[in-house]
Scaffold this motif. Structure first.
Motif, mmCIF file in Angstrom:
data_model
loop_
_atom_site.group_PDB
_atom_site.id
_atom_site.type_symbol
_atom_site.label_atom_id
_atom_site.label_comp_id
_atom_site.label_asym_id
_atom_site.label_seq_id
_atom_site.Cartn_x
_atom_site.Cartn_y
_atom_site.Cartn_z
ATOM 1 N N ASP A 132 0.816 -1.218 0.000
ATOM 2 C CA ASP A 132 0.000 0.000 0.000
ATOM 3 C C ASP A 132 0.847 1.264 0.000
ATOM 4 O O ASP A 132 0.455 2.289 -0.578
ATOM 5 N N GLU A 133 2.018 1.210 0.638
ATOM 6 C CA GLU A 133 2.867 2.401 0.726
ATOM 7 C C GLU A 133 3.395 2.849 -0.634
ATOM 8 O O GLU A 133 3.771 4.010 -0.813
ATOM 9 N N LEU A 134 3.410 1.917 -1.599
ATOM 10 C CA LEU A 134 3.922 2.241 -2.930
ATOM 11 C C LEU A 134 2.826 2.730 -3.881
ATOM 12 O O LEU A 134 3.090 3.000 -5.039
ATOM 13 N N ILE A 135 1.590 2.839 -3.381
ATOM 14 C CA ILE A 135 0.445 3.219 -4.205
ATOM 15 C C ILE A 135 -0.107 4.556 -3.717
ATOM 16 O O ILE A 135 -0.368 4.734 -2.526
ATOM 17 N N ALA A 136 -0.250 5.503 -4.627
ATOM 18 C CA ALA A 136 -0.763 6.828 -4.270
ATOM 19 C C ALA A 136 -1.909 7.211 -5.195
ATOM 20 O O ALA A 136 -1.936 6.827 -6.367
ATOM 21 N N GLN A 137 -2.841 7.979 -4.658
ATOM 22 C CA GLN A 137 -3.995 8.409 -5.444
ATOM 23 C C GLN A 137 -3.681 9.670 -6.221
ATOM 24 O O GLN A 137 -3.208 10.663 -5.661
ATOM 25 N N GLY A 138 -3.928 9.626 -7.520
ATOM 26 C CA GLY A 138 -3.824 10.807 -8.358
ATOM 27 C C GLY A 138 -5.161 11.077 -9.010
ATOM 28 O O GLY A 138 -6.113 10.313 -8.829
ATOM 29 N N TYR A 139 -5.230 12.167 -9.793
ATOM 30 C CA TYR A 139 -6.497 12.540 -10.431
ATOM 31 C C TYR A 139 -6.299 12.918 -11.897
ATOM 32 O O TYR A 139 -7.065 13.706 -12.454
ATOM 33 N N LEU A 148 8.031 8.979 -2.943
ATOM 34 C CA LEU A 148 9.491 9.124 -2.904
ATOM 35 C C LEU A 148 10.012 9.561 -1.540
ATOM 36 O O LEU A 148 11.218 9.566 -1.312
ATOM 37 N N SER A 149 9.104 9.913 -0.625
ATOM 38 C CA SER A 149 9.537 10.271 0.727
ATOM 39 C C SER A 149 9.710 9.049 1.628
ATOM 40 O O SER A 149 10.144 9.177 2.774
ATOM 41 N N LEU A 150 9.392 7.872 1.102
ATOM 42 C CA LEU A 150 9.534 6.640 1.884
ATOM 43 C C LEU A 150 11.006 6.378 2.204
ATOM 44 O O LEU A 150 11.895 6.724 1.433
ATOM 45 N N LEU A 151 11.237 5.724 3.342
ATOM 46 C CA LEU A 151 12.604 5.355 3.705
ATOM 47 C C LEU A 151 13.188 4.378 2.696
ATOM 48 O O LEU A 151 14.386 4.386 2.424
#
Length: 208
Positions: free
Chosen positions: A75-82, A96-99
Motif C-alpha cells: 500500500d505504501e507504494l500506491i498513491a492516489q492521483g487525479y 518518494l519520501s519513503l525510507l
C-alpha cells in the motif's frame, strides 16, 4: 429523438453508450510486466481519477502483473492521483519520501508521470538511473520533457475516426440498439523511450 453519442478512451462501454477504447487492463499489465522484466520488484503506482472506469482497469492490470510475478502489493507504494500534473506532484512526493522508495513508478497518465520526473529531479534523483518512470497515453507531453517518457500509446486519431464512423452508422439507424451499445477495442502499443532502465544495485547500509 435523442442524439446518439460515442464515448472515446473509456475503460469500458458505460451502459448502453457506444464506445471506442483500448484494453486499459492489458496495457497496464504489459507495462508492469515490462518493469518486472527490467528487474524492478518495488514498483510504485499512481492511480488515476477514481471517477473514471479506465483508472480502475489500469490499477487492476498493475495488480495482476505483480500477482503473476509473486510480488507483494504494498500500500505504501500506491498513491492516489487525479490525472492532473498537480496531483502527480503530490503522489510522487508521497511515494518518494519513503525510507525505502521504489526503483520504478508507473503513473496512470503522462501528466502524472511528468510530475513524478519533476519531483525525482528536485530530489536529486537521476531518471532513469535512480528511478524509472513510465506513463500512459503517449500525449505530446511524453516527448517534450526530459527524459522522454516510456509510455502506453493510445491510437487517438484512429479512435476518433472509429468513433465518427460508429456515430454515422448510429445516425443512419443501422442495427439500432445493438449498435448503440457497441464497444470497439483498438490496439495499444508500449513505447520505450529514455525514462526506463534496469534498477541500480543499492549499497547496503554502512557499506561503500
Amino acid at each position: 429523438a435523442d442524439i446518439p453519442a460515442v464515448a472515446v478512451a473509456t475503460g469500458r462501454a458505460p451502459g448502453d453508450l457506444a464506445a471506442v477504447s483500448i484494453d486499459d487492463f492489458q496495457a497496464a499489465y504489459e507495462m508492469t510486466r515490462h518493469l518486472i522484466t527490467l528487474g524492478h520488484s518495488r514498483i510504485g503506482f499512481v492511480k488515476g481519477n477514481p471517477n473514471q472506469t479506465a483508472s480502475g482497469k489500469r490499477f487492476e492490470g498493475y495488480l495482476a502483473a505483480l500477482s503473476e510475478a509473486n510480488l507483494p502489493v504494498l500500500d505504501e507504494l500506491i498513491a492516489q492521483g487525479y490525472f492532473t500534473y498537480r496531483s502527480g506532484l503530490d503522489a510522487a512526493e508521497q511515494i518518494l519520501s519513503l525510507l525505502d522508495p521504489p526503483t520504478a513508478i508507473f503513473a496512470s497518465n503522462d501528466d502524472m508521470a511528468a510530475a513524478t520526473v519533476a519531483i525525482a529531479h528536485r530530489s536529486g534523483l537521476d531518471v532513469p538511473g535512480d528511478l524509472t518512470v513510465c506513463g500512459f497515453d503517449d500525449t505530446s507531453l511524453a516527448t517534450t520533457i526530459w527524459p522522454e517518457l516510456t509510455t502506453i500509446r493510445q491510437p487517438i486519431s484512429a479512435m476518433s475516426r472509429a468513433a465518427v464512423e460508429v456515430l454515422v452508422r448510429l445516425l443512419k439507424g443501422r442495427r439500432g440498439a445493438e449498435m448503440a451499445s457497441e464497444h470497439l477495442v483498438l490496439a495499444h502499443k508500449l513505447v520505450r523511450r529514455q525514462s526506463d532502465a534496469a534498477p541500480r544495485m543499492r549499497p547496503r547500509l554502512g557499506v561503500r
